[in-house]
Design an enzyme around this catalytic site. Structure first.
Site, PDB file in Angstrom:
ATOM      1  N   GLU A 210       0.814  -1.216   0.000  1.00 59.54           N
ATOM      2  CA  GLU A 210       0.000   0.000   0.000  1.00 59.54           C
ATOM      3  C   GLU A 210       0.847   1.265   0.000  1.00 59.54           C
ATOM      4  O   GLU A 210       0.353   2.350   0.293  1.00 59.54           O
ATOM      5  CB  GLU A 210      -0.959  -0.026   1.188  1.00 59.54           C
ATOM      6  N   LYS A 343     -15.870  -1.446   2.723  1.00 59.32           N
ATOM      7  CA  LYS A 343     -15.139  -1.952   1.559  1.00 59.32           C
ATOM      8  C   LYS A 343     -16.164  -2.525   0.595  1.00 59.32           C
ATOM      9  O   LYS A 343     -16.808  -3.528   0.913  1.00 59.32           O
ATOM     10  CB  LYS A 343     -14.164  -3.064   1.979  1.00 59.32           C
TER      11      LYS A 343
END
Length: 434
Positions: A210, A343
């Site tokens: 990330e 999400k």
């Protein structure tokens, strides 16, 4: 305007694994969406359909999901002549055609890909920006720019170091607007890089999935210390707070927790939920930690409840809730946490994502919109967070194009809104509060 054609294909995510991309055509043009994928997957989330053909992509191909779209979903949606603005109707139809509790027939990755593309087409059909269309679908009259939570130190399942806790994040809550929040985040990130390089050497500044750094440290407190130093060096001590994603389900071992789970197993070092809670409380006391995600295992309900009642900070449920309305309702009843991690691919459709968000907000929770560790250049979640007015988004460090794609889209949205742009700032937990 109805759907003329839908075509899905296999593309690659940011980890080099296949994922689903969907092209949807109306008379207004082509609308494209790509589906993300996570590394730590909750056992209660919608099923991401993989081929499991070990001769191809280590079993991670998504040709079956693609085929479900091209051979089954596409013909059904085209023949029904539904208007692309009818998001709920289209999502419901796909969910009913799938007929399983967790979307395991078509795969959540198939249904979501189409759902996202429909949403993008719906915005253009109405002649409004995507964030405004999402706000309309959710019944929001306002739109709000979020505080970004930059994951700048990686551990857990996202990194090859000894660190147990998965994410150490900085939140520039004292910024005046989103653009300034980006600048603060980038400057702290570069200061952090220098601090890590001086202390651990240049190879410690390699980045994880990330975009955060993954120095080989074992002590989670050391991660917080590095952040505190970098924030101070950048000159933003009064403007930046810290968030963590512990992803504790990854190191839950028979009722206890192993903070050195990447070393050979040794049950004598496991700690109890209460000991772990005390560790978090020491972090909160010694550092500006205002948010902790997944502090305990996804089924350790008692530990969650006790911690949320006593910690006095934002406690975020991700593996606990998996964006699933049934799990959220249980967590609301048990007062297990006070913030939902949203999400879209954990639940598998735009409509259900909106419902999960509204359910959390209606119960006084905060909501943080999130990327996944396996991302694409798709920027849907940037518009989603603005339209849902959740006030907070985590989509990685200010590094790696698949992360910046979302942050850059948020910059564009703020610019487009001009003097009407509102930034959540210090009210990131409840940005709609008057």
């Amino acid at each position: 305007m109805s759907i003329l054609k839908i075509h899905a294909r296999e593309i690659f995510d940011s980890r080099g694994n296949p994922t689903v991309e969907v092209d949807l055509f109306t008379s207004k043009g082509l609308f494209r969406a790509a589906v993300p994928s996570g590394a730590s997957t909750g056992i209660y989330e919608a099923l991401e359909l993989r081929d499991n053909d070990k001769t191809r992509y280590m079993g991670k191909g998504v040709s079956k999901a693609v085929e479900h779209i091209n051979k089954t979903i596409a013909p059904a949606l085209v023949s029904k002549k539904l208007n692309v603005t009818e998001q709920e109707k289209i999502d419901k139809l796909m969910i009913e055609m799938d007929g399983t509790e967790n979307k395991s027939k078509f795969g959540a990755n198939a249904i979501l890909g189409v759902s996202l593309a429909v949403c993008k087409a719906g915005a253009v059909e109405k002649g409004v920006p995507l964030y405004r269309h999402i706000a309309d679908l959710a019944g929001n009259s306002e739109v709000i720019l979020p505080v970004p939570a930059f994951n700048v130190i990686n551990g857990g399942s996202h990194a090859g170091n000894k660190l147990a806790m998965q994410e150490f994040m900085i939140l520039p809550v004292g910024a005046a607007n989103f653009r300034e929040a980006m600048r603060i985040g980038a400057e702290v990130y570069h200061n952090l890089k220098n601090v890590i390089k001086e202390k651990y050497g240049k190879d410690a500044t390699n980045v994880g999935d990330e975009g955060g750094f993954a120095p080989n440290i074992l002590e989670n407190k050391e991660g917080l210390e590095l952040l505190k130093t970098a924030i101070g060096k950048a000159g933003y001590t009064d403007k930046v707070v810290i968030g963590m994603d512990v992803a504790a389900s990854e190191f839950f071992r028979s009722g206890k927790y192993d903070l050195d789970f990447k070393s050979p197993d040794d049950p004598s070092r496991y700690i109890s939920p209460d000991q772990l809670a005390d560790l978090y409380k020491s972090f909160i006391k010694d550092y500006p930690v205002v948010s902790i995600e997944d502090p305990f295992d996804q089924d350790d309900w008692g530990a969650w409840q006790k911690f949320t009642a006593s910690a006095g900070i934002q406690v975020v449920g991700d593996d606990l809730t998996v964006t699933n309305p049934k799990r959220i309702a249980k967590a609301v009843n048990e007062k297990s946490c006070n913030c939902l991690l949203l999400k879209v691919n954990r639940i598998g459709s735009v409509t259900e994502s909106l419902q999960a968000c509204k359910l959390a907000q209606a119960n006084g929770w905060g909501v943080m919109v999130s990327h996944r560790s396996g991302e694409t250049e798709d920027t849907f979640i940037a518009d989603l967070v603005v339209g849902l007015c959740t006030g907070q988004i985590k989509t990685g460090a200010p590094c790696r194009s698949e992360r910046l794609a979302k942050y850059n889209q948020l910059l564009r949205i703020e610019e487009e809104l001009g003097s009407k742009a509102k930034f959540a700032g210090r009210n990131f937990r409840n940005p709609l509060a008057k």
